[in-house]
Design an enzyme around this catalytic site. Structure first.
Site, PDB file in Angstrom:
ATOM      1  N   GLY A  17       5.240   6.835   0.176  1.00 51.14           N
ATOM      2  CA  GLY A  17       5.528   7.021   1.599  1.00 51.14           C
ATOM      3  C   GLY A  17       6.506   5.994   2.144  1.00 51.14           C
ATOM      4  O   GLY A  17       7.231   6.255   3.106  1.00 51.14           O
ATOM      5  N   LEU A  71       1.592   5.695   1.921  1.00 47.99           N
ATOM      6  CA  LEU A  71       0.403   6.156   2.627  1.00 47.99           C
ATOM      7  C   LEU A  71      -0.795   5.291   2.252  1.00 47.99           C
ATOM      8  O   LEU A  71      -0.932   4.861   1.104  1.00 47.99           O
ATOM      9  CB  LEU A  71       0.088   7.612   2.270  1.00 47.99           C
ATOM     10  CG  LEU A  71       1.179   8.648   2.514  1.00 47.99           C
ATOM     11  CD1 LEU A  71       0.574  10.039   2.501  1.00 47.99           C
ATOM     12  CD2 LEU A  71       1.905   8.413   3.839  1.00 47.99           C
ATOM     13  N   ASN A  84       6.691   8.038  -6.289  1.00 49.25           N
ATOM     14  CA  ASN A  84       5.900   7.979  -7.514  1.00 49.25           C
ATOM     15  C   ASN A  84       4.628   8.806  -7.443  1.00 49.25           C
ATOM     16  O   ASN A  84       3.728   8.668  -8.262  1.00 49.25           O
ATOM     17  CB  ASN A  84       5.545   6.518  -7.813  1.00 49.25           C
ATOM     18  CG  ASN A  84       4.746   5.877  -6.677  1.00 49.25           C
ATOM     19  OD1 ASN A  84       5.047   6.108  -5.518  1.00 49.25           O
ATOM     20  ND2 ASN A  84       3.742   5.096  -7.003  1.00 49.25           N
ATOM     21  N   GLU A  85       4.523   9.689  -6.465  1.00 49.59           N
ATOM     22  CA  GLU A  85       3.275  10.429  -6.252  1.00 49.59           C
ATOM     23  C   GLU A  85       2.754  11.111  -7.519  1.00 49.59           C
ATOM     24  O   GLU A  85       1.555  11.140  -7.777  1.00 49.59           O
ATOM     25  CB  GLU A  85       3.460  11.495  -5.160  1.00 49.59           C
ATOM     26  CG  GLU A  85       3.471  10.959  -3.755  1.00 49.59           C
ATOM     27  CD  GLU A  85       4.818  10.379  -3.348  1.00 49.59           C
ATOM     28  OE1 GLU A  85       5.704  10.263  -4.216  1.00 49.59           O
ATOM     29  OE2 GLU A  85       4.979  10.031  -2.166  1.00 49.59           O
TER      30      GLU A  85
HETATM   31  C1  LIG Z   1      -2.938  13.388   1.894  1.00 43.57           C
HETATM   32  C2  LIG Z   1      -2.489  14.055   0.681  1.00 43.57           C
HETATM   33  C3  LIG Z   1      -1.044  14.364   0.697  1.00 43.57           C
HETATM   34  C4  LIG Z   1      -0.333  13.643  -0.359  1.00 43.57           C
HETATM   35  C5  LIG Z   1       1.106  13.780  -0.233  1.00 43.57           C
HETATM   36  C6  LIG Z   1       1.808  12.481  -0.185  1.00 43.57           C
HETATM   37  C7  LIG Z   1       1.305  11.588  -1.159  1.00 43.57           C
HETATM   38  C8  LIG Z   1       1.446  10.299  -1.313  1.00 43.57           C
HETATM   39  C9  LIG Z   1       2.299   9.443  -0.616  1.00 43.57           C
HETATM   40  C10 LIG Z   1       1.841   8.034  -0.762  1.00 43.57           C
HETATM   41  O1  LIG Z   1       2.434   7.224  -0.166  1.00 43.57           O
HETATM   42  S1  LIG Z   1       0.476   7.622  -1.731  1.00 43.57           S
HETATM   43  C11 LIG Z   1       0.479   5.856  -1.810  1.00 43.57           C
HETATM   44  C12 LIG Z   1       1.171   5.438  -2.990  1.00 43.57           C
HETATM   45  N1  LIG Z   1       1.355   4.026  -2.978  1.00 43.57           N
HETATM   46  C13 LIG Z   1       1.495   3.337  -4.085  1.00 43.57           C
HETATM   47  O2  LIG Z   1       1.446   3.840  -5.156  1.00 43.57           O
HETATM   48  C14 LIG Z   1       1.706   1.859  -3.899  1.00 43.57           C
HETATM   49  C15 LIG Z   1       0.604   1.115  -4.473  1.00 43.57           C
HETATM   50  N2  LIG Z   1       0.762  -0.311  -4.212  1.00 43.57           N
HETATM   51  C16 LIG Z   1       1.543  -1.099  -4.950  1.00 43.57           C
HETATM   52  O3  LIG Z   1       2.244  -0.681  -5.831  1.00 43.57           O
HETATM   53  C17 LIG Z   1       1.495  -2.564  -4.635  1.00 43.57           C
HETATM   54  O4  LIG Z   1       0.363  -2.809  -3.859  1.00 43.57           O
HETATM   55  C18 LIG Z   1       2.742  -3.096  -3.903  1.00 43.57           C
HETATM   56  C19 LIG Z   1       3.062  -2.306  -2.663  1.00 43.57           C
HETATM   57  C20 LIG Z   1       3.931  -3.090  -4.853  1.00 43.57           C
HETATM   58  C21 LIG Z   1       2.450  -4.571  -3.496  1.00 43.57           C
HETATM   59  O5  LIG Z   1       2.060  -5.286  -4.620  1.00 43.57           O
HETATM   60  P1  LIG Z   1       1.328  -6.688  -4.413  1.00 43.57           P
HETATM   61  O6  LIG Z   1       1.098  -7.239  -5.766  1.00 43.57           O
HETATM   62  O7  LIG Z   1       2.096  -7.504  -3.452  1.00 43.57           O
HETATM   63  O8  LIG Z   1      -0.026  -6.329  -3.697  1.00 43.57           O
HETATM   64  P2  LIG Z   1      -1.369  -5.743  -4.336  1.00 43.57           P
HETATM   65  O9  LIG Z   1      -2.177  -6.870  -4.851  1.00 43.57           O
HETATM   66  O10 LIG Z   1      -1.084  -4.648  -5.262  1.00 43.57           O
HETATM   67  O11 LIG Z   1      -2.075  -5.126  -3.045  1.00 43.57           O
HETATM   68  C22 LIG Z   1      -2.536  -5.969  -2.014  1.00 43.57           C
HETATM   69  C23 LIG Z   1      -3.648  -5.222  -1.290  1.00 43.57           C
HETATM   70  O12 LIG Z   1      -3.107  -4.063  -0.692  1.00 43.57           O
HETATM   71  C24 LIG Z   1      -3.843  -2.925  -1.098  1.00 43.57           C
HETATM   72  N3  LIG Z   1      -2.949  -1.746  -1.183  1.00 43.57           N
HETATM   73  C25 LIG Z   1      -1.820  -1.652  -1.874  1.00 43.57           C
HETATM   74  N4  LIG Z   1      -1.250  -0.450  -1.690  1.00 43.57           N
HETATM   75  C26 LIG Z   1      -2.065   0.232  -0.870  1.00 43.57           C
HETATM   76  C27 LIG Z   1      -2.019   1.538  -0.316  1.00 43.57           C
HETATM   77  N5  LIG Z   1      -1.001   2.407  -0.551  1.00 43.57           N
HETATM   78  N6  LIG Z   1      -3.006   1.922   0.487  1.00 43.57           N
HETATM   79  C28 LIG Z   1      -4.030   1.086   0.751  1.00 43.57           C
HETATM   80  N7  LIG Z   1      -4.119  -0.176   0.255  1.00 43.57           N
HETATM   81  C29 LIG Z   1      -3.155  -0.597  -0.550  1.00 43.57           C
HETATM   82  C30 LIG Z   1      -4.381  -3.320  -2.460  1.00 43.57           C
HETATM   83  O13 LIG Z   1      -5.474  -2.559  -2.812  1.00 43.57           O
HETATM   84  C31 LIG Z   1      -4.716  -4.772  -2.242  1.00 43.57           C
HETATM   85  O14 LIG Z   1      -5.936  -4.800  -1.557  1.00 43.57           O
HETATM   86  P3  LIG Z   1      -7.039  -5.863  -1.928  1.00 43.57           P
HETATM   87  O15 LIG Z   1      -7.390  -5.616  -3.350  1.00 43.57           O
HETATM   88  O16 LIG Z   1      -6.395  -7.203  -1.729  1.00 43.57           O
HETATM   89  O17 LIG Z   1      -8.156  -5.586  -0.971  1.00 43.57           O
END
Ligand SMILES: CCCCCC/C=C\CC(=O)SCCNC(=O)CCNC(=O)[C@H](O)C(C)(C)COP(=O)(O)OP(=O)(O)OC[C@H]1O[C@@H](n2cnc3c(N)ncnc32)[C@H](O)[C@@H]1OP(=O)(O)O
Length: 476
Positions: free
Chosen positions: A154, A109, A178-179
């Site tokens: 997600g 998400l 991992n939420e």
């Molecule tokens: C509404 C409430 C109900 C909740 C119930 C459900 C709850 C949650 C479900 C979810 O899905 S919550 C999201 C959880 N996601 C994560 O924990 C993933 C976090 N991201 C990562 O681990 C890494 O980004 C990656 C996917 C392994 C990729 O790593 P990489 O080194 O290639 O890239 P990064 O440098 O970390 O990121 C690049 C860029 O993307 C932005 N970003 C990463 N993940 C997200 C995200 N989930 N949402 C928005 N943006 C994201 C990150 O901030 C970087 O941005 P910039 O710094 O370059 O601007």
């Protein structure tokens, strides 16, 4: 990234969550899912690309939303529209989902959708998340996730919403729900889908600790089905798909019978506004409870039509339905009277659910029956005393006990009023002809505990089949 996630948690996921759940329940109803999807798709450049090979009937859906295919409202809307189009296209029988980005399948998400947004926007977003899962998990197509990069949260949900998962054999890629690590409680349907995939214990550990698994570890616990070299993920998915499509009636039996565990009721032919996912996800529990009440498990409740009446369909479906969904629509924490620290999400939400499932004897498993008072935080709310309070004792025993109690006609908790001898099978308080054993045709040595503990499990499952819950039909 870490900052974003930290901030998200800091600014109150719980607040967001409560806003969302309130909104989901009372939000405006969606007249037509398709219409509402189109209305809210505001993106300009496509985040999804679909190629349908009409000779094979297989579509490849590529997620192409840099940097990480995060599931924003726009992304989800586009995803659902594409899924819906494929679903309606009868020439399409199989769907492969993959990513065009290097290293990332989907980051889950979009964190930026989860704070600083209006309740309306949050509601729309949350609805879209549910729709994504409902459409994917409920798809009539065979679905394969070709996971060519990391797939947390997600992204993992999307993967386990598919029938089969092929992941790039790269230990740097991770996948998992991992939420919990983010201070978010994965909703029950995330949890159910994970349980369906990796089983109870692995799911429990995974959710309580918010684990992310490397690709090899994910394979070990069954979170993915196959690892292949990175450059072969898509071709392997295509080969695998041909096997799925070769199964006779793939779009019906084998696909559905085994998957309906979680989604069962969305399958029941409801129409119109009932399709609204938030409506369904919350209501399904109550409805299914009804179905699990002996004597009321009629097909008419589900709106099934003739062809759905086929016994094999029902035997598998209702069995899982009644077990899985025989959760009183209210077995939320508020019912258990939990407060304060007991809300600790990772521990309670996942464990209480299992516990309450156990207590889910239709019609009688409400806490008022147990006369709970202050001390109901413990398992003592079942009225048991003394050494029975020990948690480990209950967590393991109640499960078995409740199966016993789930035998129609004999599963009354009022009967329990157990005392002294309640450790034995007589703890159901049955007397005379109510004794469960004569009903089941057991005699003599069959009264032994070990015999019962293992047999009753099967028996009660069998009895949960609508229209066949009569013991006389079974020769034990
Ligand atoms: C509404 C409430 C109900 C909740 C119930 C459900 C709850 C949650 C479900 C979810 O899905 S919550 C999201 C959880 N996601 C994560 O924990 C993933 C976090 N991201 C990562 O681990 C890494 O980004 C990656 C996917 C392994 C990729 O790593 P990489 O080194 O290639 O890239 P990064 O440098 O970390 O990121 C690049 C860029 O993307 C932005 N970003 C990463 N993940 C997200 C995200 N989930 N949402 C928005 N943006 C994201 C990150 O901030 C970087 O941005 P910039 O710094 O370059 O601007």
């Amino acid at each position: 990234m870490a900052n974003v996630l930290r901030n998200s948690a800091k600014f109150g996921f719980s607040g967001v969550l409560s806003q969302l759940s309130i909104h989901s329940r009372h939000g405006r109803e969606c007249v037509s899912p398709c219409f509402s999807l189109q209305q809210r798709n505001n993106s300009t450049s496509p985040k999804i690309k679909v190629d349908l090979d009409s000779s094979t009937g297989v579509a490849v859906l590529r997620m192409q939303s840099p940097p990480v295919n995060s599931l924003s409202l726009d992304f989800l809307t586009e995803f659902c529209i594409n899924l819906e189009k494929l679903e309606m296209d009868r020439s399409c029988r199989g769907l492969i989902i993959t990513s065009t980005l290097s290293k990332v399948f989907s980051a889950g998400l979009d964190i930026m959708e989860m704070y600083g947004k209006s309740p309306e926007r949050c509601g729309e977003f949350w609805k879209a998340v549910q729709e994504m899962w409902l459409k994917l998990y409920g798809s009539n197509m065979a679905t394969i996730a070709a996971i060519n990069g990391s797939s947390p949260a997600g992204g993992c949900l999307m993967s386990i919403g598919c029938d089969y998962r092929i992941m790039a054999d790269n230990p740097r890629y991770s996948i998992g729900l991992n939420e919990t690590q983010l201070g978010i409680v994965a909703p029950f349907w995330f949890k159910d889908t994970l349980v369906n995939t990796v089983g109870n214990r692995a799911a429990e550990l995974s959710l309580e600790l918010g684990l992310l698994y490397s690709a090899p570890d994910a394979l070990k616990i069954g979170l993915v089905d196959q690892l292949v070299p990175e450059d072969q993920v898509l071709s392997t998915a295509q080969d695998t798909m041909s096997k799925w499509l070769a199964v006779p009636g793939q779009n019906t039996l084998s696909h559905w019978l085994y998957r309906v565990r979680t989604l069962s009721l969305s399958h029941t032919g409801c129409t119109g506004s009932e399709h609204s996912p938030s409506h369904w996800l919350y209501r399904v529990r109550t409805l299914s409870l009804t179905l699990a009440v002996p004597g009321q498990n009629t097909l008419s409740h589900t709106g099934c039509t003739r062809s759905e009446h086929s016994p094999s369909h029902w035997l598998y479906r209702v069995r899982t339905l009644s077990l899985t969904l025989a959760v009183p629509g209210q077995n939320t924490l508020s019912h258990t009277g939990c407060t304060g620290s007991e809300y600790s999400p990772s521990h309670w939400l996942y464990r209480v659910r299992i516990l309450s499932l156990t207590l889910a004897v239709p019609g009688q498993n409400t806490l008022p029956h147990t006369g709970c008072t202050g001390s109901e935080h413990s398992l003592s709310h079942t009225g048991c005393t003394g050494s029975e309070h020990s948690l480990s004792h209950w967590l393991y025993r109640v499960r078995i006990l409740s199966l016993t109690l789930a035998v129609p006609g004999q599963n009354t908790l009022p009967h329990t009023g157990c005392t002294g001898s309640e450790h034995s099978l007589s703890h159901t308080g049955c007397t005379g002809s109510e004794h469960t054993l004569p009903h089941t045709g057991c005699t003599g040595s069959e009264y032994s505990l070990s015999h019962w503990l293992y047999r009753v499990r099967t028996l009660s499952l069998t009895l949960a089949v609508p229209g066949q819950n009569t013991l006389s039909q079974y020769t034990l």
